[in-house]
Design a protein around this motif. Structure first.
Motif, short mmCIF file in Angstrom:
data_model
loop_
_atom_site.label_atom_id
_atom_site.label_comp_id
_atom_site.label_asym_id
_atom_site.label_seq_id
_atom_site.Cartn_x
_atom_site.Cartn_y
_atom_site.Cartn_z
N SER A 37 -18.22 41.60 34.20
CA SER A 37 -17.97 41.97 32.80
C SER A 37 -19.02 42.97 32.32
O SER A 37 -18.70 43.96 31.66
CB SER A 37 -17.98 40.73 31.92
OG SER A 37 -17.87 41.08 30.56
N VAL A 38 -20.27 42.70 32.65
CA VAL A 38 -21.35 43.61 32.25
C VAL A 38 -21.17 44.96 32.95
O VAL A 38 -21.34 46.02 32.33
CB VAL A 38 -22.73 43.00 32.58
CG1 VAL A 38 -23.84 44.02 32.45
CG2 VAL A 38 -23.00 41.80 31.67
N ARG A 39 -20.80 44.94 34.22
CA ARG A 39 -20.57 46.18 34.95
C ARG A 39 -19.45 47.00 34.29
O ARG A 39 -19.58 48.21 34.08
CB ARG A 39 -20.22 45.88 36.41
CG ARG A 39 -20.08 47.13 37.26
CD ARG A 39 -19.90 46.80 38.72
NE ARG A 39 -21.14 46.21 39.21
CZ ARG A 39 -21.22 45.23 40.08
NH1 ARG A 39 -20.13 44.73 40.61
NH2 ARG A 39 -22.39 44.75 40.47
N ALA A 40 -18.35 46.33 33.95
CA ALA A 40 -17.23 47.03 33.29
C ALA A 40 -17.64 47.53 31.91
O ALA A 40 -17.25 48.63 31.50
CB ALA A 40 -16.02 46.11 33.20
N ARG A 113 -13.23 48.57 29.00
CA ARG A 113 -13.60 47.66 27.90
C ARG A 113 -12.68 46.44 27.91
O ARG A 113 -13.14 45.30 27.75
CB ARG A 113 -13.52 48.37 26.56
CG ARG A 113 -13.99 47.50 25.40
CD ARG A 113 -14.02 48.24 24.09
NE ARG A 113 -15.07 49.25 24.13
CZ ARG A 113 -15.03 50.39 23.46
NH1 ARG A 113 -14.00 50.68 22.70
NH2 ARG A 113 -16.01 51.25 23.54
N ARG A 114 -11.39 46.66 28.10
CA ARG A 114 -10.44 45.53 28.17
C ARG A 114 -10.76 44.65 29.38
O ARG A 114 -10.72 43.41 29.29
CB ARG A 114 -9.01 46.04 28.22
CG ARG A 114 -8.54 46.65 26.89
CD ARG A 114 -7.04 46.89 26.87
NE ARG A 114 -6.57 47.75 27.93
CZ ARG A 114 -6.51 49.08 27.89
NH1 ARG A 114 -6.91 49.71 26.80
NH2 ARG A 114 -6.06 49.77 28.90
N LYS A 115 -11.11 45.29 30.50
CA LYS A 115 -11.48 44.54 31.70
C LYS A 115 -12.73 43.70 31.43
O LYS A 115 -12.80 42.53 31.80
CB LYS A 115 -11.74 45.50 32.86
CG LYS A 115 -12.15 44.82 34.15
CD LYS A 115 -12.38 45.86 35.24
CE LYS A 115 -12.85 45.20 36.52
NZ LYS A 115 -13.16 46.20 37.56
N SER A 116 -13.70 44.29 30.76
CA SER A 116 -14.94 43.57 30.42
C SER A 116 -14.63 42.36 29.55
O SER A 116 -15.16 41.27 29.78
CB SER A 116 -15.90 44.52 29.70
OG SER A 116 -17.02 43.82 29.23
N GLU A 117 -13.78 42.53 28.55
CA GLU A 117 -13.43 41.42 27.66
C GLU A 117 -12.68 40.33 28.41
O GLU A 117 -12.94 39.14 28.21
CB GLU A 117 -12.60 41.94 26.49
CG GLU A 117 -13.40 42.81 25.53
CD GLU A 117 -12.53 43.61 24.57
OE1 GLU A 117 -11.28 43.55 24.68
OE2 GLU A 117 -13.10 44.31 23.71
N ARG A 118 -11.77 40.73 29.30
CA ARG A 118 -11.01 39.76 30.10
C ARG A 118 -11.95 38.96 31.00
O ARG A 118 -11.84 37.73 31.10
CB ARG A 118 -9.95 40.48 30.93
CG ARG A 118 -8.97 39.54 31.61
CD ARG A 118 -7.98 40.28 32.51
NE ARG A 118 -8.60 40.53 33.80
CZ ARG A 118 -9.03 41.70 34.26
NH1 ARG A 118 -8.90 42.78 33.53
NH2 ARG A 118 -9.58 41.83 35.44
N LEU A 119 -12.89 39.65 31.64
CA LEU A 119 -13.84 38.97 32.53
C LEU A 119 -14.79 38.07 31.74
O LEU A 119 -15.14 36.98 32.20
CB LEU A 119 -14.63 39.99 33.33
CG LEU A 119 -13.84 40.68 34.45
CD1 LEU A 119 -14.58 41.91 34.96
CD2 LEU A 119 -13.57 39.70 35.58
N ALA A 120 -15.18 38.50 30.56
CA ALA A 120 -16.04 37.66 29.72
C ALA A 120 -15.30 36.38 29.32
O ALA A 120 -15.89 35.29 29.33
CB ALA A 120 -16.51 38.43 28.49
N ASP A 121 -14.02 36.51 28.98
CA ASP A 121 -13.23 35.33 28.65
C ASP A 121 -13.09 34.39 29.85
O ASP A 121 -13.17 33.16 29.71
CB ASP A 121 -11.84 35.73 28.15
CG ASP A 121 -11.87 36.39 26.78
OD1 ASP A 121 -12.90 36.27 26.07
OD2 ASP A 121 -10.87 37.05 26.42
N ALA A 122 -12.88 34.98 31.03
CA ALA A 122 -12.78 34.17 32.26
C ALA A 122 -14.09 33.46 32.54
O ALA A 122 -14.10 32.30 32.97
CB ALA A 122 -12.38 35.05 33.44
#
Length: 193
Positions: A37-40, A113-122
């Motif tokens: 998430s941080v990387r994205a 950004r959407r990928k980062s948010e999705r990974l943070a939620d996961a």
């Protein structure tokens, strides 16, 4: 009493171990998802910086009347930025350029950004699952302690000569065994195959 408590203790220890494994896996997933998430998010920030830089240079070229440079910069804009840029250009204007910037429009969407948010939620979900597994493991350890108390009562009952003391200890042990068995099988079971 001793035999049942021994087998139930072994099952409880097995369950505690299984849930500890689930906890470790989920904590690992949470850490991995947070890292990604941080990387994205960093990649999205880089894209924003590129978009802002090219857009600012485009605005400066337009303001100075350098259509050749403006066209050159327009051709270098990232594909992801273009929908917001076009929507911004389509806004009503008085004279020169539209008010605001493309970055304020809903069309400005970054996949990273959407990928980062999705990974943070996961990561949050995995962390919650790990905490739940940890609690399940702790609960099974507590049940093991109850079974140890059953074993203690049953073992101590054989050490006394007074029948009333033996009956009292065996009664306490029996009640503890029933309570521990109810708690053990009310907890979520994790059977590896």
């Amino acid at each position: 009493l001793i035999s049942v408590a021994t087998v139930a203790t072994a099952w409880s220890a097995y369950q505690a171990h299984r849930w500890s494994g689930v906890q470790a896996i989920n904590f690992g997933l949470a850490n991995s998802d947070r890292t990604e998430s941080v990387r994205a998010s960093n990649q999205a920030a880089q894209h924003v910086a590129i978009d802002v830089s090219v857009f600012s240079q485009w605005v400066a070229a337009k303001a100075s009347g350098d259509e050749r440079l403006a066209s050159f910069l327009r051709d270098r804009m990232r594909e992801e930025f273009l929908p917001a840029f076009k929507a911004w250009l389509a806004l009503p204007r008085e004279g020169g350029l539209p008010p605001g910037s493309p970055f304020d429009l809903p069309e400005y969407k970054l996949a990273e950004r959407r990928k980062s948010e999705r990974l943070a939620d996961a990561a949050v979900a995995s962390f919650a699952a790990a905490r739940e597994a940890n609690q399940n493991s702790d609960n099974f350890v507590l049940v093991s302690v109850l079974f140890a108390a059953v074993l203690f009562c049953a073992g101590m009952a054989t050490r006394f000569d007074r029948v009333s003391t033996e009956i009292a200890l065996l009664s306490v042990g029996s009640v503890l065994l029933v309570v521990a068995m109810i708690v053990e099988f009310a907890l979520p079971q994790n059977v590896g195959v």
